[in-house]
Design a protein around this motif. Structure first.
Motif, PDB file in Angstrom:
ATOM      1  N   ASP A   1      -1.189  -4.871   4.331  1.00  0.00           N
ATOM      2  CA  ASP A   1       0.267  -5.013   4.236  1.00  0.00           C
ATOM      3  C   ASP A   1       0.962  -3.655   4.367  1.00  0.00           C
ATOM      4  OD1 ASP A   1      -0.011  -7.712   3.881  1.00  0.00           O
ATOM      5  OD2 ASP A   1       0.091  -7.636   1.683  1.00  0.00           O
ATOM      6  N   ILE A   2       0.412  -2.645   3.717  1.00  0.00           N
ATOM      7  CA  ILE A   2       1.025  -1.322   3.767  1.00  0.00           C
ATOM      8  C   ILE A   2       0.921  -0.741   5.171  1.00  0.00           C
ATOM      9  CG2 ILE A   2      -1.084  -0.116   3.054  1.00  0.00           C
ATOM     10  CD1 ILE A   2       2.564   0.765   2.164  1.00  0.00           C
ATOM     11  N   GLY A   3      -0.185  -1.032   5.865  1.00  0.00           N
ATOM     12  CA  GLY A   3      -0.330  -0.574   7.242  1.00  0.00           C
ATOM     13  C   GLY A   3       0.728  -1.174   8.140  1.00  0.00           C
ATOM     14  N   GLN A   4       0.989  -2.463   7.961  1.00  0.00           N
ATOM     15  CA  GLN A   4       2.028  -3.129   8.737  1.00  0.00           C
ATOM     16  C   GLN A   4       3.406  -2.533   8.424  1.00  0.00           C
ATOM     17  OE1 GLN A   4       1.309  -6.338  10.806  1.00  0.00           O
ATOM     18  NE2 GLN A   4      -0.447  -4.980  10.799  1.00  0.00           N
ATOM     19  N   MET A   5       3.667  -2.239   7.153  1.00  0.00           N
ATOM     20  CA  MET A   5       4.955  -1.682   6.769  1.00  0.00           C
ATOM     21  C   MET A   5       5.136  -0.272   7.341  1.00  0.00           C
ATOM     22  SD  MET A   5       7.835  -2.089   5.333  1.00  0.00           S
ATOM     23  CE  MET A   5       7.620  -3.579   4.351  1.00  0.00           C
ATOM     24  N   ILE A   6       4.075   0.532   7.344  1.00  0.00           N
ATOM     25  CA  ILE A   6       4.148   1.878   7.920  1.00  0.00           C
ATOM     26  C   ILE A   6       4.511   1.796   9.397  1.00  0.00           C
ATOM     27  CG2 ILE A   6       2.779   3.899   8.570  1.00  0.00           C
ATOM     28  CD1 ILE A   6       1.223   3.535   5.954  1.00  0.00           C
ATOM     29  N   LEU A   7       3.868   0.869  10.110  1.00  0.00           N
ATOM     30  CA  LEU A   7       4.153   0.714  11.537  1.00  0.00           C
ATOM     31  C   LEU A   7       5.606   0.308  11.773  1.00  0.00           C
ATOM     32  CD1 LEU A   7       0.991  -1.072  12.996  1.00  0.00           C
ATOM     33  CD2 LEU A   7       1.776   1.245  13.452  1.00  0.00           C
ATOM     34  N   VAL A   8       6.075  -0.648  10.994  1.00  0.00           N
ATOM     35  CA  VAL A   8       7.445  -1.136  11.180  1.00  0.00           C
ATOM     36  C   VAL A   8       8.453  -0.031  10.868  1.00  0.00           C
ATOM     37  CG1 VAL A   8       9.182  -2.745  10.352  1.00  0.00           C
ATOM     38  CG2 VAL A   8       6.861  -3.533  10.743  1.00  0.00           C
ATOM     39  N   ALA A   9       8.292   0.615   9.714  1.00  0.00           N
ATOM     40  CA  ALA A   9       9.241   1.655   9.322  1.00  0.00           C
ATOM     41  C   ALA A   9       9.216   2.819  10.306  1.00  0.00           C
ATOM     42  CB  ALA A   9       8.921   2.147   7.911  1.00  0.00           C
TER      43      ALA A   9
ATOM     44  N   ARG B   1       3.453   2.534  -7.046  1.00  0.00           N
ATOM     45  CA  ARG B   1       3.497   3.946  -6.684  1.00  0.00           C
ATOM     46  C   ARG B   1       2.435   4.335  -5.666  1.00  0.00           C
ATOM     47  NH1 ARG B   1       1.106   7.237 -11.919  1.00  0.00           N
ATOM     48  NH2 ARG B   1      -0.786   5.996 -12.223  1.00  0.00           N
ATOM     49  N   TRP B   2       1.252   3.703  -5.719  1.00  0.00           N
ATOM     50  CA  TRP B   2       0.199   4.050  -4.765  1.00  0.00           C
ATOM     51  C   TRP B   2       0.533   3.522  -3.375  1.00  0.00           C
ATOM     52  CZ3 TRP B   2      -2.403   7.881  -6.322  1.00  0.00           C
ATOM     53  CH2 TRP B   2      -2.758   8.031  -7.661  1.00  0.00           C
ATOM     54  N   GLU B   3       1.097   2.327  -3.306  1.00  0.00           N
ATOM     55  CA  GLU B   3       1.535   1.791  -2.020  1.00  0.00           C
ATOM     56  C   GLU B   3       2.651   2.657  -1.436  1.00  0.00           C
ATOM     57  OE1 GLU B   3       0.778  -3.015  -2.549  1.00  0.00           O
ATOM     58  OE2 GLU B   3       2.589  -2.090  -3.390  1.00  0.00           O
ATOM     59  N   SER B   4       3.565   3.094  -2.289  1.00  0.00           N
ATOM     60  CA  SER B   4       4.667   3.945  -1.834  1.00  0.00           C
ATOM     61  C   SER B   4       4.161   5.310  -1.384  1.00  0.00           C
ATOM     62  CB  SER B   4       5.699   4.116  -2.950  1.00  0.00           C
ATOM     63  OG  SER B   4       6.237   2.866  -3.334  1.00  0.00           O
ATOM     64  N   LEU B   5       3.145   5.830  -2.087  1.00  0.00           N
ATOM     65  CA  LEU B   5       2.555   7.102  -1.685  1.00  0.00           C
ATOM     66  C   LEU B   5       1.874   6.976  -0.324  1.00  0.00           C
ATOM     67  CD1 LEU B   5       1.881  10.028  -2.408  1.00  0.00           C
ATOM     68  CD2 LEU B   5      -0.194   9.197  -3.536  1.00  0.00           C
ATOM     69  N   ALA B   6       1.169   5.862  -0.114  1.00  0.00           N
ATOM     70  CA  ALA B   6       0.533   5.620   1.184  1.00  0.00           C
ATOM     71  C   ALA B   6       1.580   5.514   2.288  1.00  0.00           C
ATOM     72  CB  ALA B   6      -0.309   4.347   1.126  1.00  0.00           C
ATOM     73  N   LEU B   7       2.694   4.890   1.968  1.00  0.00           N
ATOM     74  CA  LEU B   7       3.784   4.757   2.942  1.00  0.00           C
ATOM     75  C   LEU B   7       4.299   6.144   3.346  1.00  0.00           C
ATOM     76  CD1 LEU B   7       5.581   2.587   4.321  1.00  0.00           C
ATOM     77  CD2 LEU B   7       7.151   2.837   2.409  1.00  0.00           C
ATOM     78  N   GLY B   8       4.493   7.012   2.361  1.00  0.00           N
ATOM     79  CA  GLY B   8       4.949   8.360   2.658  1.00  0.00           C
ATOM     80  C   GLY B   8       3.933   9.150   3.462  1.00  0.00           C
ATOM     81  N   ALA B   9       2.639   8.993   3.132  1.00  0.00           N
ATOM     82  CA  ALA B   9       1.594   9.720   3.851  1.00  0.00           C
ATOM     83  C   ALA B   9       1.535   9.300   5.312  1.00  0.00           C
ATOM     84  CB  ALA B   9       0.239   9.466   3.175  1.00  0.00           C
ATOM     85  N   GLY B  10       1.660   8.007   5.562  1.00  0.00           N
ATOM     86  CA  GLY B  10       1.592   7.519   6.940  1.00  0.00           C
ATOM     87  C   GLY B  10       2.791   7.938   7.761  1.00  0.00           C
ATOM     88  N   MET B  11       3.983   7.804   7.200  1.00  0.00           N
ATOM     89  CA  MET B  11       5.203   8.113   7.949  1.00  0.00           C
ATOM     90  C   MET B  11       5.422   9.611   8.107  1.00  0.00           C
ATOM     91  SD  MET B  11       7.872   5.237   6.525  1.00  0.00           S
ATOM     92  CE  MET B  11       9.174   5.841   7.612  1.00  0.00           C
ATOM     93  N   ASN B  12       4.697  10.422   7.350  1.00  0.00           N
ATOM     94  CA  ASN B  12       4.852  11.867   7.439  1.00  0.00           C
ATOM     95  C   ASN B  12       4.254  12.431   8.722  1.00  0.00           C
ATOM     96  OD1 ASN B  12       5.590  14.469   6.312  1.00  0.00           O
ATOM     97  ND2 ASN B  12       3.417  14.796   5.958  1.00  0.00           N
ATOM     98  N   ALA B  13       3.352  11.711   9.363  1.00  0.00           N
ATOM     99  CA  ALA B  13       2.731  12.186  10.605  1.00  0.00           C
ATOM    100  C   ALA B  13       3.764  12.217  11.722  1.00  0.00           C
ATOM    101  CB  ALA B  13       1.558  11.271  10.982  1.00  0.00           C
ATOM    102  N   ARG B  14       3.880  13.363  12.405  1.00  0.00           N
ATOM    103  CA  ARG B  14       4.913  13.507  13.431  1.00  0.00           C
ATOM    104  C   ARG B  14       4.337  13.642  14.833  1.00  0.00           C
ATOM    105  NH1 ARG B  14       6.903  15.283   8.652  1.00  0.00           N
ATOM    106  NH2 ARG B  14       9.121  15.018   8.262  1.00  0.00           N
TER     107      ARG B  14
ATOM    108  N   MET C   1      -4.811   4.733  -0.552  1.00  0.00           N
ATOM    109  CA  MET C   1      -5.250   3.360  -0.289  1.00  0.00           C
ATOM    110  C   MET C   1      -6.501   2.990  -1.084  1.00  0.00           C
ATOM    111  SD  MET C   1      -2.991   1.952   1.513  1.00  0.00           S
ATOM    112  CE  MET C   1      -3.858   0.415   1.857  1.00  0.00           C
ATOM    113  N   ASN C   2      -7.259   3.966  -1.532  1.00  0.00           N
ATOM    114  CA  ASN C   2      -8.412   3.675  -2.399  1.00  0.00           C
ATOM    115  C   ASN C   2      -7.973   3.094  -3.734  1.00  0.00           C
ATOM    116  OD1 ASN C   2     -10.354   4.484  -0.586  1.00  0.00           O
ATOM    117  ND2 ASN C   2     -10.474   6.584  -1.362  1.00  0.00           N
ATOM    118  N   ARG C   3      -6.694   3.207  -4.050  1.00  0.00           N
ATOM    119  CA  ARG C   3      -6.153   2.722  -5.318  1.00  0.00           C
ATOM    120  C   ARG C   3      -5.257   1.506  -5.143  1.00  0.00           C
ATOM    121  NH1 ARG C   3      -7.513   7.713  -5.179  1.00  0.00           N
ATOM    122  NH2 ARG C   3      -8.199   8.843  -7.045  1.00  0.00           N
ATOM    123  N   VAL C   4      -5.242   0.963  -3.909  1.00  0.00           N
ATOM    124  CA  VAL C   4      -4.455  -0.237  -3.622  1.00  0.00           C
ATOM    125  C   VAL C   4      -5.413  -1.406  -3.407  1.00  0.00           C
ATOM    126  CG1 VAL C   4      -2.799  -1.312  -2.051  1.00  0.00           C
ATOM    127  CG2 VAL C   4      -2.608   1.122  -2.582  1.00  0.00           C
ATOM    128  N   ALA C   5      -5.280  -2.438  -4.229  1.00  0.00           N
ATOM    129  CA  ALA C   5      -6.192  -3.581  -4.165  1.00  0.00           C
ATOM    130  C   ALA C   5      -5.933  -4.430  -2.923  1.00  0.00           C
ATOM    131  CB  ALA C   5      -6.042  -4.437  -5.417  1.00  0.00           C
TER     132      ALA C   5
END
Length: 449
Positions: A176-184, A357-370, A414-418
């Motif tokens: 789910d977080i991967g899909q959200m990173i792609l969309v955002a 918070r872990w999902e949100s952290l993963a979101l920030g890590a993914g979107m930070n790539a430029r 993501m190691n902390r996201v079930a």
């Protein structure tokens, strides 16, 4: 009136150009493969090719050879740049083709909130930073406000090619977080290209109320034409090419459409890549277009034209220019603002949308790539006369470092996201599809950018 034949490119200029292209491409491919073996994006190696052959190393180790091979003459550099521009137009067009608008629509308002937070905060911080940067990092004669807005845009973009490949390699594309990173990231990049085109218009015509209104009007005209006449033309052209049965015709048709669209937006005093980006989206929406038929274009751009462009971009990096303590400190400030702004914006967007918070952290890590997007924007900044060598080098290094940061930070979060039951089912379907695809054809491996 007597007409005369225009002389072709001089023999020496042609020799130098051929050596430039051959050496840059060879070095970029070798270093790109090395970077991937070290689990880094290919763009790191491809940019390093230009760094090694440019003013950062070769010009100091063998100055005579460096000045002969890469002479600082406008005519010779324009020849090399023209090849790079052709590649970047097709690369951005392919980025548009790979955007999944259906995924954006499915995520709806939740994704819009995440995208807005991940865009607005780094944009605002970047504009503030642009006004604080010393004059030596801004090209002489450039407008301070346009420069500041440009820095804000450079800080707020993400890189869908890097993000998508990273998520795929880490088997997170189905989460789910991967899909959200792609969309955002998709929404942020789309808005980013609009802002880049607006900055191009401002830098070209000036920053006055009348010119800004005219630039917005031209931007609106381009968008309306793309969604109406452009959609019909692209659909008709791709349908005719697909139904013709002529081998390679869909690829040629797509290339022609991308280049003419780029020319159209350039004629409107907007950025050429913006037209290619819109055209790529329109091509992806054609039901008659089979993605397999466009695979040769994807392969050619990904393995030849893109590495050559990034190597050419690396030629403009001068790491020795960053040795000055003042410039180095400002470089660290730019990097810190870029990372904090994108991380914090995406993190807050995730939290406000109900993520932990872990999902949100993963979101920030993914979107930070430029990655690729910011490198292209840096080249545009040079062409618009906004950036010095020092500032250009800083922005490109930010693109590289943020792309390298993404995988380990994503893995940590993501190691902390079930896993959810829905994600497990989606993963099974993805594996089944990959198995079917693998039994039909060999995969084409393009490095992350």
């Amino acid at each position: 009136m007597v007409t005369t034949t225009v002389a072709p490119i001089p023999a020496h200029s042609l020799l130098v150009l051929l050596l430039q292209v051959g050496l840059l491409l060879l070095t970029a491919l070798l270093l790109g493969q090395l970077a991937q073996r070290l689990r880094m994006p290919a763009i790191v190696g491809e940019l390093s090719a230009g760094v090694l052959l440019g003013p950062s190393l070769l010009a100091h180790v063998a100055p005579d050879l460096g000045s002969w091979l890469f002479p600082h003459t406008t005519a010779q550099m324009h020849l090399l740049d023209s090849i790079g521009q052709f590649g970047v137009i097709l690369l951005v067009g392919l980025t548009g083709m790979h955007l999944d608008l259906k995924l954006v629509r499915r995520q709806g308002s939740r994704a819009a909130g995440v995208s807005a937070a991940g865009l607005i905060l780094p944009l605002a911080l970047g504009i503030w930073l642009g006004f604080q940067l010393p004059g030596q990092l801004r090209a002489p004669g450039s407008d301070a406000t346009v420069f500041a807005i440009y820095i804000g845009v450079a800080m707020c973009v993400s890189a869908i090619p890097v993000i998508a490949r990273t998520l795929t390699d880490m088997k997170l594309i189905h989460r789910d977080i991967g899909q959200m990173i792609l969309v955002a990231g998709t929404v942020d990049d789309a808005v980013g290209w609009v802002l880049v085109s607006l900055i191009t218009a401002m830098a070209t015509t000036g920053l006055h109320s009348g010119e800004v209104v005219a630039a917005l009007a031209r931007l609106a005209i381009v968008l309306v034409l793309a969604m109406t006449v452009g959609r019909l033309v692209v659909r008709a052209a791709m349908r005719a090419a697909t139904r013709s049965g002529v081998r390679g015709l869909p690829v040629v048709t797509a290339v022609v459409l991308l280049i003419l669209s780029a020319a159209g937006s350039q004629a409107m005093q907007l950025e050429a890549v913006f037209g290619a980006f819109l055209c790529g989206i329109l091509i992806s929406q054609c039901r008659e277009t089979d993605p397999k038929e466009l695979e040769p274009l994807n392969t050619t751009v990904g393995t030849v034209l893109a590495p050559l462009f990034f190597a050419t971009a690396g030629l403009r990096i001068d790491l020795t220019a960053l040795a000055t303590p003042k410039v180095a400190l400002w470089g660290l400030a730019v990097f810190a603002i870029a990372v904090v702004g994108k991380f914090l914006g995406a993190f807050l967007g995730g939290r406000l949308s109900g993520m932990n918070r872990w999902e949100s952290l993963a979101l920030g890590a993914g979107m930070n790539a430029r990655g690729v997007i910011e490198v292209i924007i840096a080249m545009i900044g040079v062409r618009l006369g906004l950036l010095t060598v020092e500032m250009y080098s800083i922005i490109v290094l930010v693109a590289v470092l943020t792309s390298v940061m993404a995988p380990p930070l994503l893995r940590f979060a993501m190691n902390r996201v079930a896993h959810t039951a829905e994600e497990a089912l989606r993963e099974t379907r993805v594996l089944e599809l990959q198995g079917d695809a693998g039994s039909r054809r060999e995969p084409v491996a393009n490095g992350p950018r």
